[in-house]
Design an enzyme around this catalytic site. Structure first.
Site, PDB file in Angstrom:
ATOM      1  N   HIS A 172       0.797  -1.218   0.000  1.00 49.97           N
ATOM      2  CA  HIS A 172       0.000   0.000   0.000  1.00 49.97           C
ATOM      3  C   HIS A 172       0.832   1.272   0.000  1.00 49.97           C
ATOM      4  CE1 HIS A 172      -4.529   0.772   0.921  1.00 49.97           C
ATOM      5  NE2 HIS A 172      -4.097   1.494  -0.091  1.00 49.97           N
ATOM      6  N   ASP A 190     -10.052  -0.784   3.527  1.00 48.83           N
ATOM      7  CA  ASP A 190      -8.870  -1.256   4.243  1.00 48.83           C
ATOM      8  C   ASP A 190      -9.235  -1.582   5.689  1.00 48.83           C
ATOM      9  OD1 ASP A 190      -6.201  -1.529   5.266  1.00 48.83           O
ATOM     10  OD2 ASP A 190      -5.475  -0.036   3.859  1.00 48.83           O
ATOM     11  N   HIS A 211      -7.069  -1.040   7.929  1.00 47.24           N
ATOM     12  CA  HIS A 211      -6.254  -0.055   8.641  1.00 47.24           C
ATOM     13  C   HIS A 211      -6.506   1.332   8.064  1.00 47.24           C
ATOM     14  CE1 HIS A 211      -4.193  -3.987   8.453  1.00 47.24           C
ATOM     15  NE2 HIS A 211      -3.906  -3.766   9.718  1.00 47.24           N
ATOM     16  N   ASP A 271      -4.136   3.751   7.852  1.00 49.68           N
ATOM     17  CA  ASP A 271      -2.934   4.195   7.137  1.00 49.68           C
ATOM     18  C   ASP A 271      -2.740   5.708   7.222  1.00 49.68           C
ATOM     19  OD1 ASP A 271      -2.524   1.564   6.469  1.00 49.68           O
ATOM     20  OD2 ASP A 271      -3.302   1.728   4.434  1.00 49.68           O
ATOM     21  N   HIS A 303       3.961   1.503   4.523  1.00 51.98           N
ATOM     22  CA  HIS A 303       2.652   1.221   3.911  1.00 51.98           C
ATOM     23  C   HIS A 303       1.510   1.661   4.829  1.00 51.98           C
ATOM     24  CE1 HIS A 303       1.956  -3.164   5.597  1.00 51.98           C
ATOM     25  NE2 HIS A 303       2.375  -2.347   6.524  1.00 51.98           N
ATOM     26  N   ASP A 346      -7.415  -2.553  -0.634  1.00 50.65           N
ATOM     27  CA  ASP A 346      -6.411  -3.373   0.032  1.00 50.65           C
ATOM     28  C   ASP A 346      -6.990  -4.774   0.222  1.00 50.65           C
ATOM     29  OD1 ASP A 346      -4.832  -4.621   2.178  1.00 50.65           O
ATOM     30  OD2 ASP A 346      -4.027  -2.634   2.599  1.00 50.65           O
ATOM     31  N   ASP A 386      -6.615  -6.703   2.581  1.00 50.66           N
ATOM     32  CA  ASP A 386      -7.082  -6.957   3.942  1.00 50.66           C
ATOM     33  C   ASP A 386      -8.394  -6.255   4.284  1.00 50.66           C
ATOM     34  OD1 ASP A 386      -6.501  -4.328   4.897  1.00 50.66           O
ATOM     35  OD2 ASP A 386      -4.533  -4.899   5.606  1.00 50.66           O
ATOM     36  N   GLU A 405      -1.510  -4.884  -1.814  1.00 51.16           N
ATOM     37  CA  GLU A 405      -1.165  -5.797  -0.714  1.00 51.16           C
ATOM     38  C   GLU A 405      -1.359  -7.268  -1.044  1.00 51.16           C
ATOM     39  OE1 GLU A 405       0.486  -5.259   1.984  1.00 51.16           O
ATOM     40  OE2 GLU A 405       0.433  -3.073   2.205  1.00 51.16           O
TER      41      GLU A 405
END
Length: 308
Positions: A98, A125, A127, A129, A142, A227, A229, A272
């Site tokens: 990412h 995502d 997260h 970020d 990332h 992403d 995830d 990712e």
């Protein structure tokens, strides 16, 4: 939907974290049939191959950051690639981790500023970020793209952000792993963020539609950053940052079909993917299917998959 020129830009970025393998991502998307899926939908597909980072200094020994200079090289390269691709079509950045969004988002936002339109970002995502190099305990860059493109400090050596993305123009969907420093910083912003509890309580369509309505009202350009995830690891295992409790296949396709219906997406990240961690290519195939949904494939058009 109207046929588009989809420009595939391979970005085998593997410097944003310590676990390697994402450099194999771009070719895995190609092997999983991304170009063919988009062509079958009537789009023109142009594959620019895989980029390499711009020239950069050797890595320093006196920092907790992982490969900051290589990531700076990638950011420079991807800003230029995004700026060059945007006037010609819809760029799809094939990651790569990412950290590639440090460059892809900055580049598309520079283009939006040139044509006098606001840039919006949909961040799918687990997260947020939103770290900076100074706040990141792991030193993995990332986890910093949204901090960078919104103009937070601490990015010494990186290209200067001259067109920061407005906080209110960002929506994060799927959050379920945010550390304290990042959470406290995020709560002080105007960024729209929705964790999986809220999605469980209200559904994923409501906050997404509210955001898309805002983009449409303001004639915005929409960058979507997907992403792996964002998805639950039971259906998308090929990622080094697995967090249980992610989006289902149905939720993923709903998000993408709503994006398609809106007609607002102007650029896309697929990030990712670590093929070393995949199971018979199932994650790469799912990401290709989601990209196809964002660009016109409907539920009754989806092929049956077999992994036996």
């Amino acid at each position: 939907m109207t046929a588009k020129r989809c420009i595939l830009i391979g970005a085998p970025v593997d410097s944003g974290k310590r676990r390697t393998g994402c450099l194999m991502g771009p070719d895995s998307y190609r092997t999983a049939g991304l170009a063919e899926a988009l062509s079958d939908l009537g789009h023109i597909v142009e594959d620019l191959g895989n980029l390499s980072p711009a020239e950069h200094a050797p890595e320093p020994n006196d920092t907790h950051l992982h490969q900051p200079n290589r990531t700076i090289g990638w950011t420079n390269r991807l800003i230029r690639a995004a700026e060059q691709a945007m006037p010609r079509g819809l760029p799809i950045f094939l990651g790569g981790d990412h950290a590639l969004a440090l460059g892809s988002v900055a580049g598309v936002t520079n283009h939006a500023a040139r044509v006098g339109r606001p840039q919006f970002v949909l961040w799918l995502d687990a997260h947020s970020d939103y770290h900076t190099p100074e706040t990141s305990a792991s030193g993995n860059l990332h986890g910093t793209p949204l901090g960078y493109v919104t103009g937070r400090g601490g990015f010494a050596g990186f290209p200067v952000i001259t067109n920061p993305v407005k906080q209110r123009n960002i929506c994060i969907l799927g959050l379920r792993s945010v550390d304290r420093a990042e959470r406290e910083a995020l709560q002080q912003t105007k960024i729209r963020f929705h964790d999986m509890r809220q999605i469980d309580e209200t559904g994923i369509a409501r906050p997404l539609q509210a955001f898309l309505d805002t983009v449409a009202k303001e004639n915005g350009m929409l960058h979507v950053s997907l992403d792996v995830d964002f998805l639950d690891p039971s259906i998308a295992p090929a990622v080094g940052t697995t967090v249980p409790g992610g989006a289902t296949i149905r939720e993923g396709h709903l998000v993408m079909e709503m994006i398609c219906d809106s007609g607002l997406m102007t650029s896309l990240d697929l990030v990712e993917l670590n093929p070393f961690l995949d199971e018979r290519g199932r994650t790469a195939q799912l990401m290709v299917d989601l990209a196809a949904s964002a660009l016109g494939r409907r539920v009754f058009d989806r092929p049956t998959r077999s992994f036996s």
